[in-house]
Design an enzyme around this catalytic site. Structure first.
Site, PDB file in Angstrom:
ATOM      1  N   HIS A 225      25.892  17.187  10.604  1.00  0.00           N
ATOM      2  CA  HIS A 225      25.534  16.309  10.369  1.00  0.00           C
ATOM      3  C   HIS A 225      25.930  15.287   8.907  1.00  0.00           C
ATOM      4  O   HIS A 225      26.962  16.203   8.968  1.00  0.00           O
ATOM      5  CB  HIS A 225      24.250  16.493  10.266  1.00  0.00           C
ATOM      6  CG  HIS A 225      24.358  17.478   9.130  1.00  0.00           C
ATOM      7  ND1 HIS A 225      23.778  17.403   8.204  1.00  0.00           N
ATOM      8  CD2 HIS A 225      24.143  19.320   9.845  1.00  0.00           C
ATOM      9  CE1 HIS A 225      24.019  19.173   7.732  1.00  0.00           C
ATOM     10  NE2 HIS A 225      24.035  20.008   8.388  1.00  0.00           N
TER      11      HIS A 225
ATOM     12  N   THR B 276      22.346  26.179   5.330  1.00  0.00           N
ATOM     13  CA  THR B 276      20.904  25.420   5.939  1.00  0.00           C
ATOM     14  C   THR B 276      20.937  26.070   7.473  1.00  0.00           C
ATOM     15  O   THR B 276      22.508  24.921   7.969  1.00  0.00           O
ATOM     16  CB  THR B 276      21.376  24.158   5.304  1.00  0.00           C
ATOM     17  OG1 THR B 276      21.900  23.484   4.422  1.00  0.00           O
ATOM     18  CG2 THR B 276      19.957  23.302   5.261  1.00  0.00           C
TER      19      THR B 276
ATOM     20  N   ARG C 126      18.081  16.081  10.122  1.00  0.00           N
ATOM     21  CA  ARG C 126      18.981  15.227   9.613  1.00  0.00           C
ATOM     22  C   ARG C 126      20.726  15.299  10.735  1.00  0.00           C
ATOM     23  O   ARG C 126      21.269  14.169  10.710  1.00  0.00           O
ATOM     24  CB  ARG C 126      20.476  16.395   8.623  1.00  0.00           C
ATOM     25  CG  ARG C 126      20.474  18.033   9.223  1.00  0.00           C
ATOM     26  CD  ARG C 126      20.213  18.837   8.028  1.00  0.00           C
ATOM     27  NE  ARG C 126      20.644  20.368   8.318  1.00  0.00           N
ATOM     28  CZ  ARG C 126      19.673  20.705   8.934  1.00  0.00           C
ATOM     29  NH1 ARG C 126      18.395  21.469   8.478  1.00  0.00           N
ATOM     30  NH2 ARG C 126      19.617  22.827   9.037  1.00  0.00           N
TER      31      ARG C 126
ATOM     32  N   GLU D  96      21.371  25.338  14.376  1.00  0.00           N
ATOM     33  CA  GLU D  96      22.151  25.905  13.146  1.00  0.00           C
ATOM     34  C   GLU D  96      21.990  26.968  13.498  1.00  0.00           C
ATOM     35  O   GLU D  96      21.311  27.978  13.984  1.00  0.00           O
ATOM     36  CB  GLU D  96      22.010  25.399  12.235  1.00  0.00           C
ATOM     37  CG  GLU D  96      23.343  26.275  10.789  1.00  0.00           C
ATOM     38  CD  GLU D  96      24.518  25.473  10.974  1.00  0.00           C
ATOM     39  OE1 GLU D  96      25.031  26.604  12.067  1.00  0.00           O
ATOM     40  OE2 GLU D  96      25.332  24.843  10.368  1.00  0.00           O
ATOM     41  N   TRP D  97      22.994  27.465  13.167  1.00  0.00           N
ATOM     42  CA  TRP D  97      23.261  29.496  13.203  1.00  0.00           C
ATOM     43  C   TRP D  97      21.657  30.331  11.987  1.00  0.00           C
ATOM     44  O   TRP D  97      22.008  29.185  11.013  1.00  0.00           O
ATOM     45  CB  TRP D  97      24.074  29.961  12.517  1.00  0.00           C
ATOM     46  CG  TRP D  97      24.988  31.324  12.448  1.00  0.00           C
ATOM     47  CD1 TRP D  97      24.024  32.154  12.359  1.00  0.00           C
ATOM     48  CD2 TRP D  97      25.907  31.908  13.198  1.00  0.00           C
ATOM     49  NE1 TRP D  97      24.762  32.835  12.767  1.00  0.00           N
ATOM     50  CE2 TRP D  97      25.743  33.317  12.923  1.00  0.00           C
ATOM     51  CE3 TRP D  97      27.247  31.576  13.340  1.00  0.00           C
ATOM     52  CZ2 TRP D  97      27.021  33.800  13.428  1.00  0.00           C
ATOM     53  CZ3 TRP D  97      28.052  32.214  13.718  1.00  0.00           C
ATOM     54  CH2 TRP D  97      28.083  33.765  13.805  1.00  0.00           C
TER      55      TRP D  97
ATOM     56  N   TYR E 176      20.101  32.105   9.361  1.00  0.00           N
ATOM     57  CA  TYR E 176      21.106  32.368   8.979  1.00  0.00           C
ATOM     58  C   TYR E 176      19.952  33.315   8.142  1.00  0.00           C
ATOM     59  O   TYR E 176      20.155  34.067   7.509  1.00  0.00           O
ATOM     60  CB  TYR E 176      21.372  31.960   7.055  1.00  0.00           C
ATOM     61  CG  TYR E 176      22.258  30.897   7.172  1.00  0.00           C
ATOM     62  CD1 TYR E 176      23.705  30.978   7.877  1.00  0.00           C
ATOM     63  CD2 TYR E 176      21.983  29.464   7.805  1.00  0.00           C
ATOM     64  CE1 TYR E 176      24.976  30.426   8.039  1.00  0.00           C
ATOM     65  CE2 TYR E 176      22.439  28.496   7.801  1.00  0.00           C
ATOM     66  CZ  TYR E 176      24.265  28.458   8.656  1.00  0.00           C
ATOM     67  OH  TYR E 176      25.443  27.844   8.825  1.00  0.00           O
TER      68      TYR E 176
ATOM     69  N   ARG F 204      31.539  24.300  14.969  1.00  0.00           N
ATOM     70  CA  ARG F 204      32.393  25.796  14.701  1.00  0.00           C
ATOM     71  C   ARG F 204      32.964  26.793  15.727  1.00  0.00           C
ATOM     72  O   ARG F 204      33.605  26.394  16.533  1.00  0.00           O
ATOM     73  CB  ARG F 204      32.631  25.852  14.097  1.00  0.00           C
ATOM     74  CG  ARG F 204      33.435  24.835  12.660  1.00  0.00           C
ATOM     75  CD  ARG F 204      32.862  25.891  10.931  1.00  0.00           C
ATOM     76  NE  ARG F 204      33.630  26.492  10.716  1.00  0.00           N
ATOM     77  CZ  ARG F 204      33.413  27.138   9.217  1.00  0.00           C
ATOM     78  NH1 ARG F 204      32.780  26.963   8.700  1.00  0.00           N
ATOM     79  NH2 ARG F 204      34.370  27.683   9.994  1.00  0.00           N
TER      80      ARG F 204
ATOM     81  N   HIS G 202      45.756  19.228  31.882  1.00  0.00           N
ATOM     82  CA  HIS G 202      45.925  19.142  33.095  1.00  0.00           C
ATOM     83  C   HIS G 202      44.954  19.379  34.078  1.00  0.00           C
ATOM     84  O   HIS G 202      45.146  18.998  35.488  1.00  0.00           O
ATOM     85  CB  HIS G 202      46.729  20.445  33.631  1.00  0.00           C
ATOM     86  CG  HIS G 202      47.753  21.269  32.946  1.00  0.00           C
ATOM     87  ND1 HIS G 202      47.488  22.577  31.942  1.00  0.00           N
ATOM     88  CD2 HIS G 202      48.472  20.218  32.133  1.00  0.00           C
ATOM     89  CE1 HIS G 202      48.849  22.703  31.386  1.00  0.00           C
ATOM     90  NE2 HIS G 202      49.621  21.881  31.583  1.00  0.00           N
TER      91      HIS G 202
END
Length: 251
Positions: free
Chosen positions: A11, A23, A67, A112-113, A115, A194, A225
């Site tokens: 985002h 966040t 977002r 998102e992870w 937190y 990531r 391949h």
């Protein structure tokens, strides 16, 4: 048509991403500059002669956070169906310039992870907090996860489930299938994307994937391949020449 690909898009910029605050569950809107940059990304990378060809998209996964959803809107893919988060009774997303029939799915698997106790604070503050609690100060989210939130193992489980589904539904048996949409787009967040890239190639999160994805950034994943058994990170693809050839033919 090239081998099936997955485009991962983080985002656009928010006040918290600009400030370095973690966040996750907080629903922070894009900044004005963030919106402008996402629009610029769409103009530069989306089109029949660009990296992301709308007509080649089979499916779009998007995070539940506003977002991420706003980022998808600003990319201007020309989605035929209305966005799932649009109010009831809203008009289709586009009526005049529909360029993709890709279905859009909101899923927690690309949120998102989580937190936990580190939500809304910076990495330096996380280390100070851990020090007060008698935990190691050299905090690494990939190794340590988040107190009250998700561990690397938690994130690995949900991403592996998604990757398995994605390959089975949209990529398996689709190599070399001209005219068949087989690309997938994911619009989500920095850490989770990531982590997704790392798990795409079977890398353990605990080893720290050492990958960077800026706010509004785009990454590409594919295969080596022409084999689904050989997932890879696509560092750079060749330029599309069809549009140039058509332009030259018209002269």
């Amino acid at each position: 048509m090239p081998d099936p690909r997955v485009f991962i898009i983080r985002h656009g910029e928010t006040e918290w991403s600009l400030d370095g605050r973690h966040t996750g569950t907080s629903d922070i809107p894009l900044t004005a500059n963030g919106e402008k940059r996402v629009r610029a990304t769409g103009k530069a990378l989306v089109g029949d002669d660009r990296l992301i060809v709308p007509g080649n998209l089979a499916h779009i996964y998007v995070s539940p956070r506003t977002r991420a959803q706003r980022t998808l809107e600003l990319l201007d893919l020309g989605c035929r169906d209305r966005f799932p988060w649009a109010p009831d009774g809203a008009e289709p997303t586009t009526t005049l310039d529909a360029r993709t029939n890709a279905s859009i799915e909101i899923t927690d698997r690309v949120r998102e992870w989580d937190y936990g106790d580190y939500e809304g604070i910076k990495s330096a503050e996380v280390r100070e907090l851990r020090k007060k609690r008698g935990l190691n100060e050299d905090w690494d989210i990939w190794r340590d996860g988040c107190e009250g939130g998700e561990s690397p193992e938690d994130v690995t489980r949900r991403l592996d489930e998604l990757i398995k589904e994605l390959r089975e539904k949209y990529h398996k048996g689709k190599f070399g299938k001209d005219g068949k949409p087989n690309d997938v787009l994911i619009v989500a967040h920095g850490h989770i994307l990531r982590a997704f890239a790392a798990r795409w190639i079977g890398k353990k999160l605990e080893d720290n994937p050492s990958l960077i994805l800026e706010a509004g950034g785009v990454g590409t994943l594919s295969y080596e391949h022409h084999r689904i058994e050989e997932p890879a990170i696509l560092l750079g693809g060749a330029f599309v020449v069809d549009a140039i050839e058509k332009e030259e033919e018209g002269k």
